[in-house]
Scaffold this motif. Structure first.
Motif, mmCIF file in Angstrom:
data_model
loop_
_atom_site.group_PDB
_atom_site.id
_atom_site.type_symbol
_atom_site.label_atom_id
_atom_site.label_comp_id
_atom_site.label_asym_id
_atom_site.label_seq_id
_atom_site.Cartn_x
_atom_site.Cartn_y
_atom_site.Cartn_z
ATOM 1 N N ASP A 51 36.486 65.487 -8.534
ATOM 2 C CA ASP A 51 35.962 65.714 -6.904
ATOM 3 C C ASP A 51 36.194 67.130 -6.613
ATOM 4 O O ASP A 51 35.578 67.931 -5.928
ATOM 5 C CB ASP A 51 36.709 64.680 -5.887
ATOM 6 C CG ASP A 51 36.108 63.435 -5.999
ATOM 7 O OD1 ASP A 51 35.168 63.012 -6.939
ATOM 8 O OD2 ASP A 51 36.892 62.271 -5.474
ATOM 9 N N ALA A 52 37.715 67.702 -6.830
ATOM 10 C CA ALA A 52 37.941 69.025 -6.277
ATOM 11 C C ALA A 52 37.074 69.988 -7.323
ATOM 12 O O ALA A 52 36.724 71.029 -6.612
ATOM 13 C CB ALA A 52 39.379 69.272 -6.768
ATOM 14 N N LEU B 48 39.227 75.584 -5.883
ATOM 15 C CA LEU B 48 40.261 75.970 -6.686
ATOM 16 C C LEU B 48 41.503 75.520 -6.319
ATOM 17 O O LEU B 48 42.367 75.132 -7.469
ATOM 18 C CB LEU B 48 40.266 77.423 -6.930
ATOM 19 C CG LEU B 48 41.168 78.162 -7.953
ATOM 20 C CD1 LEU B 48 41.064 77.466 -9.282
ATOM 21 C CD2 LEU B 48 41.157 79.465 -7.874
ATOM 22 N N ASP B 49 42.262 75.541 -5.184
ATOM 23 C CA ASP B 49 43.319 75.112 -4.907
ATOM 24 C C ASP B 49 43.785 73.739 -5.103
ATOM 25 O O ASP B 49 44.653 73.274 -5.713
ATOM 26 C CB ASP B 49 43.630 75.682 -3.322
ATOM 27 C CG ASP B 49 44.951 75.107 -2.792
ATOM 28 O OD1 ASP B 49 45.808 75.715 -3.297
ATOM 29 O OD2 ASP B 49 45.126 74.486 -1.796
ATOM 30 N N ALA B 50 42.792 72.983 -4.730
ATOM 31 C CA ALA B 50 42.990 71.446 -5.020
ATOM 32 C C ALA B 50 42.791 71.105 -6.442
ATOM 33 O O ALA B 50 43.785 70.352 -7.034
ATOM 34 C CB ALA B 50 41.780 70.508 -4.505
ATOM 35 N N LEU C 280 49.711 78.459 -6.879
ATOM 36 C CA LEU C 280 48.838 79.536 -6.180
ATOM 37 C C LEU C 280 49.392 80.391 -5.099
ATOM 38 O O LEU C 280 50.477 79.755 -4.398
ATOM 39 C CB LEU C 280 47.640 78.837 -5.683
ATOM 40 C CG LEU C 280 46.731 78.033 -6.582
ATOM 41 C CD1 LEU C 280 45.697 77.086 -5.808
ATOM 42 C CD2 LEU C 280 46.080 78.770 -7.716
ATOM 43 N N ARG C 281 48.974 81.507 -5.128
ATOM 44 C CA ARG C 281 49.338 82.486 -3.934
ATOM 45 C C ARG C 281 47.827 83.356 -3.946
ATOM 46 O O ARG C 281 47.625 84.120 -4.871
ATOM 47 C CB ARG C 281 50.375 83.471 -4.513
ATOM 48 C CG ARG C 281 50.875 84.378 -3.341
ATOM 49 C CD ARG C 281 52.008 85.157 -3.671
ATOM 50 N NE ARG C 281 53.063 84.347 -3.999
ATOM 51 C CZ ARG C 281 53.811 84.594 -5.402
ATOM 52 N NH1 ARG C 281 53.295 85.802 -5.933
ATOM 53 N NH2 ARG C 281 54.864 83.963 -5.591
#
Length: 100
Positions: A14-15, A21-23, A66-67
């Motif tokens: 789903d993501a 991308l974060d998910a 992530l950052r």
């Protein structure tokens, strides 16, 4: 209770389909790596093991951090015993001073 493998796959798909991308990177990844030991292997104790040509299969997982929409770090965890056992090795049984 941890999510079922089907739930994790569904969440990841789903993501990915939503281009989130974060998910995608918040999902942990579980893997099984397999191969043949054809090169030298450095053991935990610092010994260099000659390649015996044996089959190795090891499970592991990694987590991405992530950052600013970029991967800032990854942590990989795996079971060393799954690498050592087929090679006839075992982890050191003592911790701390060798003389203790």
């Amino acid at each position: 209770m941890p999510p079922s493998p089907g739930d994790v796959v569904r969440r990841l798909l789903d993501a990915a389909n939503a281009h989130d991308l974060d998910a995608v990177l918040r999902c942990s990844t579980e893997l099984t790596a397999t191969g043949t030991h054809t090169g030298p292997y450095l053991t935990v104790g610092g010994e260099l093991l000659a390649p015996p040509g044996g089959h190795i299969s090891v499970r592991g997982c990694w987590f991405s951090h992530l950052r600013d929409d970029l991967v800032a770090g990854q942590h990989l965890y795996y079971d060393q015993l799954e690498i050592y056992a087929p090679l006839g090795l075992r982890l050191p049984l003592s911790f701390g001073d060798d003389g203790a």
